[in-house]
Design a protein around this motif. Structure first.
Motif, short mmCIF file in Angstrom:
data_model
loop_
_atom_site.label_atom_id
_atom_site.label_comp_id
_atom_site.label_asym_id
_atom_site.label_seq_id
_atom_site.Cartn_x
_atom_site.Cartn_y
_atom_site.Cartn_z
N ARG A 230 0.85 -1.19 0.00
CA ARG A 230 0.00 0.00 0.00
C ARG A 230 0.89 1.24 0.00
NH1 ARG A 230 -2.44 -3.73 -1.02
NH2 ARG A 230 -4.40 -4.54 -0.15
N PRO A 231 1.36 1.65 -1.17
CA PRO A 231 2.34 2.74 -1.25
C PRO A 231 1.87 4.07 -0.67
CG PRO A 231 2.17 1.55 -3.34
CD PRO A 231 1.05 1.07 -2.47
N GLU A 232 0.57 4.27 -0.57
CA GLU A 232 0.05 5.53 -0.05
C GLU A 232 0.04 5.61 1.47
OE1 GLU A 232 -3.39 2.65 -0.20
OE2 GLU A 232 -1.57 3.07 -1.34
N GLU A 274 -6.11 12.03 13.34
CA GLU A 274 -5.98 11.91 11.89
C GLU A 274 -5.66 10.50 11.44
OE1 GLU A 274 -6.66 14.44 9.94
OE2 GLU A 274 -7.02 15.72 11.70
N ALA A 275 -5.32 9.61 12.36
CA ALA A 275 -4.88 8.26 11.99
C ALA A 275 -6.07 7.33 11.76
CB ALA A 275 -3.97 7.69 13.07
N ARG A 276 -5.90 6.42 10.81
CA ARG A 276 -6.91 5.38 10.61
C ARG A 276 -6.60 4.17 11.49
NH1 ARG A 276 -7.90 2.90 4.65
NH2 ARG A 276 -8.04 5.14 4.23
N VAL A 277 -5.29 3.92 11.73
CA VAL A 277 -4.86 2.72 12.45
C VAL A 277 -3.89 3.08 13.56
CG1 VAL A 277 -3.59 0.53 12.25
CG2 VAL A 277 -5.19 1.23 10.44
N LEU A 278 -4.06 2.47 14.72
CA LEU A 278 -3.11 2.57 15.83
C LEU A 278 -2.46 1.20 16.02
CD1 LEU A 278 -2.76 1.89 19.13
CD2 LEU A 278 -1.86 4.04 18.26
N VAL A 279 -1.13 1.16 16.04
CA VAL A 279 -0.40 -0.09 16.22
C VAL A 279 0.25 -0.13 17.60
CG1 VAL A 279 1.52 -1.53 15.43
CG2 VAL A 279 0.09 -0.35 13.77
N LEU A 280 -0.03 -1.17 18.35
CA LEU A 280 0.72 -1.49 19.58
C LEU A 280 1.00 -2.99 19.51
CD1 LEU A 280 1.91 -0.38 22.24
CD2 LEU A 280 -0.16 -1.23 23.35
N TRP A 281 2.18 -3.35 19.02
CA TRP A 281 2.51 -4.74 18.72
C TRP A 281 3.24 -5.36 19.92
CZ3 TRP A 281 0.07 -7.25 15.22
CH2 TRP A 281 0.54 -8.46 14.70
N LEU A 335 2.71 -8.82 11.08
CA LEU A 335 2.34 -7.45 11.40
C LEU A 335 1.99 -6.67 10.14
CD1 LEU A 335 1.98 -4.96 13.11
CD2 LEU A 335 4.48 -4.73 13.26
N ALA A 336 2.80 -6.82 9.10
CA ALA A 336 2.50 -6.12 7.85
C ALA A 336 1.12 -6.51 7.32
CB ALA A 336 3.57 -6.44 6.82
N ASP A 337 0.81 -7.79 7.34
CA ASP A 337 -0.51 -8.25 6.87
C ASP A 337 -1.63 -7.68 7.74
OD1 ASP A 337 0.77 -9.72 4.92
OD2 ASP A 337 0.62 -11.64 5.98
N ALA A 338 -1.37 -7.59 9.06
CA ALA A 338 -2.38 -7.05 9.97
C ALA A 338 -2.65 -5.57 9.70
CB ALA A 338 -1.93 -7.25 11.42
N ILE A 339 -1.59 -4.81 9.45
CA ILE A 339 -1.76 -3.38 9.15
C ILE A 339 -2.52 -3.20 7.83
CG2 ILE A 339 -0.55 -1.24 8.57
CD1 ILE A 339 1.66 -2.11 10.52
N VAL A 340 -2.13 -3.97 6.82
CA VAL A 340 -2.82 -3.89 5.52
C VAL A 340 -4.29 -4.26 5.68
CG1 VAL A 340 -2.98 -4.90 3.22
CG2 VAL A 340 -0.75 -4.24 4.15
N GLU A 341 -4.56 -5.30 6.47
CA GLU A 341 -5.96 -5.70 6.70
C GLU A 341 -6.75 -4.57 7.34
OE1 GLU A 341 -8.49 -8.86 9.48
OE2 GLU A 341 -6.36 -9.25 9.07
N ALA A 342 -6.15 -3.91 8.34
CA ALA A 342 -6.85 -2.82 9.02
C ALA A 342 -7.05 -1.63 8.10
CB ALA A 342 -6.06 -2.40 10.26
N LEU A 343 -6.05 -1.32 7.28
CA LEU A 343 -6.20 -0.22 6.33
C LEU A 343 -7.28 -0.53 5.30
CD1 LEU A 343 -2.44 0.68 5.68
CD2 LEU A 343 -4.11 2.09 6.90
#
Length: 374
Positions: A230-232, A274-281, A335-343
């Motif tokens: 997701r380049p954006e 402003e964030a769509r996703v919050l990460v706490l891994w 983690l990358a897959d999880a972030i992409v899923e959330a986005l």
């Protein structure tokens, strides 16, 4: 991050209010909440790194060591005392001394203090497998004895997660028959600055200590994978800690990453808004486990979709309410897959906020703990 810095408060005097909170340490979040909780004096040993002196105005703060705490609280007019939870082993010596002093006071004066505690611990601090040295094993046996003694002395407790309730039953046994127990999920309400709205731009935020156990190193390895898919997407890292240089290196290598070291609280809220996703891994550790995660609470209060691991005590609730929870916290690809899923889920901030209670869970818990202390 370790608590080290003294606060601007009074030493060597008794707490002024009939409700007292006995804390091992205080931080900015404690002070913010103290202005909303039932009025109470706060007796504490040290402050956390993010202690904001300006928020201490209007609060009755008393800094004292273990012996002084016992002496000052026993001399006060305390009627209801909140103590750190029994599984917080660093606070046990102070708590035990204070409770012993109050027991002596009761014997001399007949005045009994109601003792309450808010419980979110979900890890075993007494695990012998993580104590190879005899001295450590002996210390932990002593801590278990103190923890059980404090546990049996409590009059009212509120669990912030189901995981905490299960952990206490497993490690310390059933509560005293006279204790009143309640579970109130440690969920926030909508933040005062939260505007809600629809689907936000693909912005991801990390808020917290720049340390291994919060998953920053895994996030740094995962982010290039996210951008490739997701380049954006953009990432903002807010905090401070031992991995600051790694965070800065990531921002140099990845133009989509911004780093802000130790930002003020208003800036944190602005980024979360402003964030769509919050990460706490959160990472697994032999001696620590994420109880709830303040960044999770703050992200939810601003309408962020949360990406986290099963280490947090809120994992079951998050999984059931449209957030992304993974059980393999050490894998960057996971983690990358999880972030992409959330986005890609594209949840509107209003949808996230709609799942939250009308009253902050910690405030509701306090209503029950101090119901007769006002």
């Amino acid at each position: 991050m370790s608590p080290t810095r003294p606060a601007r408060s009074s030493r060597g005097r008794t707490p002024r209010l009939p409700a007292v909170r006995l804390y091992e340490s205080v931080r900015t979040a404690h002070l913010e909440r103290a202005h909303e909780l039932a009025p109470a004096s706060i007796v504490y040993r040290v402050t956390r790194y993010d202690f904001d002196d300006s928020l201490a105005a209007g609060l009755d703060l008393v800094q004292a060591g273990p012996l002084a705490s016992a002496w000052l609280i026993a001399r006060s007019r305390v009627e209801t005392l909140e103590v750190n939870e029994p599984l917080m082993t660093s606070s046990l010596p102070t708590t035990a001394l204070v409770l012993a002093a109050l027991a002596v006071r009761r014997r001399l004066t007949g005045r009994r203090t109601v003792v309450v505690s808010y419980l979110i611990g979900n890890a075993d601090p007494f695990d012998a497998a993580t104590a190879p040295r005899l001295r450590t094993r002996l210390r932990r046996r002593g801590e278990r004895v103190l923890a059980r003694a404090v546990w049996r002395r409590l009059d009212r407790v509120v669990f912030g997660t189901d995981a905490a309730r299960e952990t206490y039953a497993r490690l310390l046994g059933a509560a005293s028959p006279r204790v009143t127990t309640t579970t109130v999920p440690a969920l926030p309400t909508r933040h005062a600055d939260a505007h809600g709205g629809g689907v936000r731009p693909p912005a991801v935020a990390f808020v917290g200590s720049f340390v291994e156990r919060k998953g920053l190193r895994v996030l740094a390895a995962a982010w290039p994978l996210v951008v490739a898919a997701r380049p954006e997407a953009t990432l903002t890292l807010l905090g401070k800690g031992a991995l600051e240089q790694e965070a800065r290196a990531l921002s140099v290598a990845q133009p989509s990453v911004a780093v802000e070291v130790d930002p003020p609280r208003p800036r944190i809220h602005s980024v979360l808004e402003e964030a769509r996703v919050l990460v706490l891994w959160s990472q697994p550790s032999p001696t620590w486990r994420e109880q709830v995660g303040l960044p999770i609470v703050e992200g939810l209060s601003h309408g962020c979709t949360v990406v986290t691991t099963t280490e947090t005590g809120l994992a079951d609730w998050l999984d059931a309410h449209g957030h992304v929870v993974a059980s393999d916290p050490r894998a960057p690809q996971v983690l990358a897959d999880a972030i992409v899923e959330a986005l890609d889920a594209g949840r509107a901030a209003d949808d996230v906020l709609a799942d939250l209670p009308d009253r902050d869970g910690r405030l509701s818990a306090d209503d029950r703990l101090f119901r007769s202390a006002s």
